[in-house]
Design a protein around this motif. Sequence first.
Motif, short mmCIF file in Angstrom:
data_model
loop_
_atom_site.label_atom_id
_atom_site.label_comp_id
_atom_site.label_asym_id
_atom_site.label_seq_id
_atom_site.Cartn_x
_atom_site.Cartn_y
_atom_site.Cartn_z
N THR B 54 0.86 -1.22 0.04
CA THR B 54 -0.11 -0.09 0.00
C THR B 54 0.81 1.36 0.10
N SER B 55 2.07 1.22 0.74
CA SER B 55 2.95 2.25 0.73
C SER B 55 4.21 1.54 1.28
N GLY B 56 5.42 2.45 1.01
CA GLY B 56 6.86 2.12 1.13
C GLY B 56 7.19 1.18 -0.11
N TRP B 57 8.41 0.61 0.08
CA TRP B 57 9.05 0.07 -1.13
C TRP B 57 9.94 -1.10 -0.73
N ALA B 58 10.11 -1.90 -1.77
CA ALA B 58 10.82 -3.25 -1.36
C ALA B 58 11.73 -3.57 -2.81
N ARG B 59 12.95 -4.03 -2.74
CA ARG B 59 13.65 -4.38 -3.67
C ARG B 59 14.20 -5.71 -3.32
N VAL B 60 14.03 -6.79 -4.38
CA VAL B 60 14.39 -8.11 -3.93
C VAL B 60 15.31 -8.66 -5.26
N ALA B 61 16.58 -9.08 -4.83
CA ALA B 61 17.41 -9.37 -5.90
C ALA B 61 17.71 -8.09 -6.92
N GLY B 62 17.60 -6.90 -6.27
CA GLY B 62 18.11 -5.85 -7.12
C GLY B 62 16.75 -5.10 -7.92
N PHE B 63 15.61 -5.68 -7.82
CA PHE B 63 14.46 -5.28 -8.52
C PHE B 63 13.40 -4.79 -7.54
N ASP B 64 12.69 -3.80 -8.00
CA ASP B 64 11.48 -3.24 -7.49
C ASP B 64 10.22 -4.10 -7.32
N VAL B 65 9.58 -4.40 -6.21
CA VAL B 65 8.60 -5.49 -6.42
C VAL B 65 7.33 -5.00 -7.05
N VAL B 66 7.29 -3.82 -7.15
CA VAL B 66 6.24 -3.28 -7.80
C VAL B 66 6.39 -3.05 -9.21
N ARG B 67 7.39 -2.34 -9.73
CA ARG B 67 8.04 -1.95 -11.09
C ARG B 67 8.23 -3.31 -11.70
N ASN B 68 9.04 -4.20 -11.20
CA ASN B 68 9.57 -5.45 -12.05
C ASN B 68 9.00 -6.83 -11.38
N PRO B 69 7.79 -6.88 -11.34
CA PRO B 69 7.25 -8.14 -10.69
C PRO B 69 7.79 -9.54 -11.18
N THR B 70 7.89 -9.34 -12.44
CA THR B 70 8.21 -10.90 -13.16
C THR B 70 9.82 -10.80 -12.88
N GLU B 71 10.56 -9.98 -13.10
CA GLU B 71 11.78 -10.22 -12.74
C GLU B 71 12.07 -10.50 -11.09
N VAL B 72 11.34 -10.25 -10.41
CA VAL B 72 11.35 -10.34 -8.83
C VAL B 72 11.10 -11.97 -8.82
N ARG B 73 10.28 -12.24 -9.33
CA ARG B 73 9.61 -13.54 -9.36
C ARG B 73 10.39 -14.60 -9.78
N ALA B 74 11.26 -14.20 -10.79
CA ALA B 74 12.12 -15.42 -11.67
C ALA B 74 13.41 -15.39 -10.72
N ARG B 75 13.53 -14.63 -9.76
CA ARG B 75 15.14 -14.80 -9.02
C ARG B 75 14.58 -15.11 -7.44
#
Lengths: 493, 315
Positions: B54-75
Motif C-alpha cells: 500500500t505504501s513503502g517499497w521493497a527491492r528483491v534481488a535488485g528489482f523493485d517488487v512493484v515495477r519489476n514483478p516478473t523479474e523479482v519472481r524469476a529470482r
Amino acid sequence: MTSLSRNASGRPALASAGRMLSNALIVTRREVRDSFRDWRIMGPIFLLTLVFPLLANGMTNLFIGFFEANGAEPLLPALLPLLPMIVGFFPVSISLVIALETFVGEKERLSLEPLLATPLTNTELYLGKSFAAMLPPLLASYIGIAIYMGGLVFGGTQWRPAPTLVIQILLLTSVQALVMVTGAVVISSQTTSTRAANLLASFIIIPMSMLVILESVIMIQPHRRFVLWFLAVGLLVTVALLVRMGARIFNREELLGRALDQLNLRWIGRTFADQYRGEPGKRSLVRWYRMSIAPAVRALGAPAAVTGICLVAAFASGWLAAGSWPLPLDQFEANDAHLLENLQSWFELGRNNPNLVLAAVSQNLRVLALATLLAVFSFGTLALILVMIPFAITGFILAQVAAAGLSPVPFFAGILPHGVVEIPAIVLAGAAALRLGSIITRPPDGMTAGEAWIRALADTVKIGVGVVLPLIVVAGILEVTLTPRIVEFVLAR
Amino acid sequence: MIETYELTKRFGSFLAVDQITLTVEPGTIFAILGPNGAGKTTTVRMLTSILAPTSGWARVAGFDVVRNPTEVRARVGVLTEQHGLYQRMRAIEYLDFFAQLYHLPADLRHRRPLELMQHFGLADALDKRLGEYSKGMQQKLALARALLHDPAVLLLDEPTSAMDPQSARLVREAIRDLQRAERTIAITTHNLVEAQMLADRIAVIRRGRIIAHGTFDALAQRFIGPPLMELRAAHPLNGLADNLGGAVTVVDQGECWLRYHTANPAADNPALIRRLTGLGIEIVTLSEISRTLEDVYLQIVREDEGLERDDKSEP
C-alpha cells in the motif's frame, strides 16, 4: 523473427505475444492433462460426446418415422437442426465445471500460490486456464455434433444441412463456451470455495439454458434464422465485457487478498447509511444536496453522456425508421378542432380524477425501476434499451407528422412543458443504471467488484431519492396540469 | 539481497503490515518470527510480488517488487506455508512443469529436478503420484520446487515442518549450503529452536510491526539481560555469595551453588574463580545457563503486549 511493431519496452510485439501464448500453453497443457486424469470430468464428457449423440440420433430416426407416418414430412427441415445444438451444448456446459474447478478449485486446494510465485503474468495465467477450461469440452462438443450429424447425413435420412446452418451451430456453440468460461472466471474470483462458485454458477447456466431454448425457437423458423447471427454477435459482446472484467479482477492481489465468502451486512448497511447521515451536528437538507448528491451526480458524467447520445440515436433511428414503415396518416382525422375536442374531454377526466398525477408518476417510476433492475443483469445495456424506446417512438411519430405535412407544434407542445423536467430525470436515472450495471466490469482501483457494486447501488438509490424522484413528481404534475393547457392554447390558435 | 523501506500493506481498514524496514544481505539467514496473523505471510507475499504494498517499497534481488514483478519472481524461490501440490501429477512431471515456467534451458530442465530429488532422498519416488506422498515427502518436494531455478533469494515458510528429524537435518544442511553459496535466505517459522540454530539475524513481528530486530545475542542481552552463569562448588559456600562485592550480580543460590549475571564474562569469570580459589573453595563447574530463543521471543512479545495495554489504557 519479423515484428509488426515494438512495444514500450522495445521488445518485438509479435515475439512478446508469442512468448505470452507459449507461457499460457504451459499452464493449459498441465490443466488439460489433469482434467483427463479426473474421471469426474472425463466420465460425463465421454458419455455426452459419444453416447448421447448416438441416442439423439436414434431418437431423431424415431421422430422421422413418426412424422413420415403422419404426413408431417414438411416439418422435418425445420426440426432436424434442433438436436445438433443440444448435442453441442451439453459437453460445452462442462467447460463451466472445469473453469470453476481450475480457478476456484485450485484456490481452495491452496495450490494457486506456488503458481502465483512464478514469473507468469496475470494475463498468461488467465489465458492458460481459460484455454484449459474451454478446449476439451469444445472438442468434445464438435465431436458430438459430428457424430450426430454424421449419423443423419450418411445414414438412412440422407440429411443435407445448409453450410450456413452448420456454421451457425458451431459458432453459437463456441461462443456459448466462451461466455461460460469467461463468466466462470469472474465468479471464481469472487469466491473462495467451489461450493459457493457452483451456487453462483446458476447465474450463468440458467441464462445460457434459456438462451438455448430461444435459439431453438428461432431455429424451427427457417426464415428467421438470420436472428441467430445477431445472437452470436450479442454473445461475443458479452464475452468481450466478461473478458474485460475478468482481466481486471483476475490478478494476484484479488485472488489472494480475499479471505472469506461472507456477506458483510454491517458494511453494506453503513455504506448506505453514510449516503444519508452527514456529519454529526451539520445535518441539513441543503448540505446533503451539496456534499452528497452533487458529487454523486457529477460522477455520472461519462454514463450520462453515453445515455444522452443513446437517446439522441434512438430518436434519430425512430425518425429514419418512419421512412420504411409509413403510417396511413391520410386516414387520420387530424384537424385541430377534433384534437381540441379530444383534449377537452381529457381535461374533464383529469379534473374529476386527481389520481392522474399519481398515475403519471408511478408509470415513470416503474419504467425507471425496471430499467435499473435489468441493468444489473445486462451490464447496463438493457436499461439503456428500455429508456431509448420512448425516444425512438417519439422520433418515429414526429417523422410521420412531418412527412404528412402536419404542423409539429402541437406535438412539441404535448412533450416539452413536462419533458424539460422529465428528460433530465430519465438521463440521470439511465446513467445511474448504466453505471450500476457496468461498474462490475471495471471496478475502481482498490475495490473489489462487490464493493464497487454496493457503492454504485448506494449512489443510484441516493440519486433516485434525491434527484430523480422529485423531478419525476414535478414532471407528473406538469404533465397533468400544464401540458394539456399549452396544447389547448396551441390548438385553439 | 532484500531491502524494504516502510513497507506497508492495508486490506481495507485492516493494517496487515506496518512500515517494515529491513535489509538482508546475501549469505545471510534471516528469521522472521511472530504470532499467527502477525503479518509474516503478507510480508513474504509482498516480497514475492504477489501482493502490492500500500505504501513503502521493497527491492528483491535488485528489482523493485512493484515495477519489476516478473523479474523479482524469476529470482525468488518460495516455499509456501501450504505446499499446494497437484495430487494427480507425478513428482517428475510436477518439477518439469515448474521448470518450464521458470524457463530452464532444456538440459537443465531434465537434470536439475533429478539432482534435487536425489539430494532430498526422493529419487525412488520420481514416478509416484503426489497424492501418495507423505507430508514430509511433500515438504521436501515443495522445497525442491523452490530451489529448481537456483534463485538468488529464498523465502521459506516453515521449511522443516512435518519432517522427521533426519529429513529436517538434511534440509537445514541444504539451507546452510545455500547460505555458503551467498544466497539471501528469509525464513518464517514457529520453530524457535530451528530459527536459533540457523538464523544470523532475527526479526519479531507483531500486529504488522517489527517489534525487535537483531542477532540472537543482542536480542537476548536486551530482553533477558546479560548471560547467566552457574557456579558449583565441592563444599557449602556458607553465605559467601553475599560477600562477593560488586563483581557480579547473584540472582539465585543454594548450598553449594550460585547463579549470577555478568555483562562481561571474559573478565568477570576469571576474577571470580581467582577470588574463590583464594578463599580455599574448590570449584567443580562454571558454566553458562543456556538461554533459548523461546525465552527471548516470549519476553519480547510480553513486553509488546504490555506496551499495547498501556496504549489502550491511555485516555
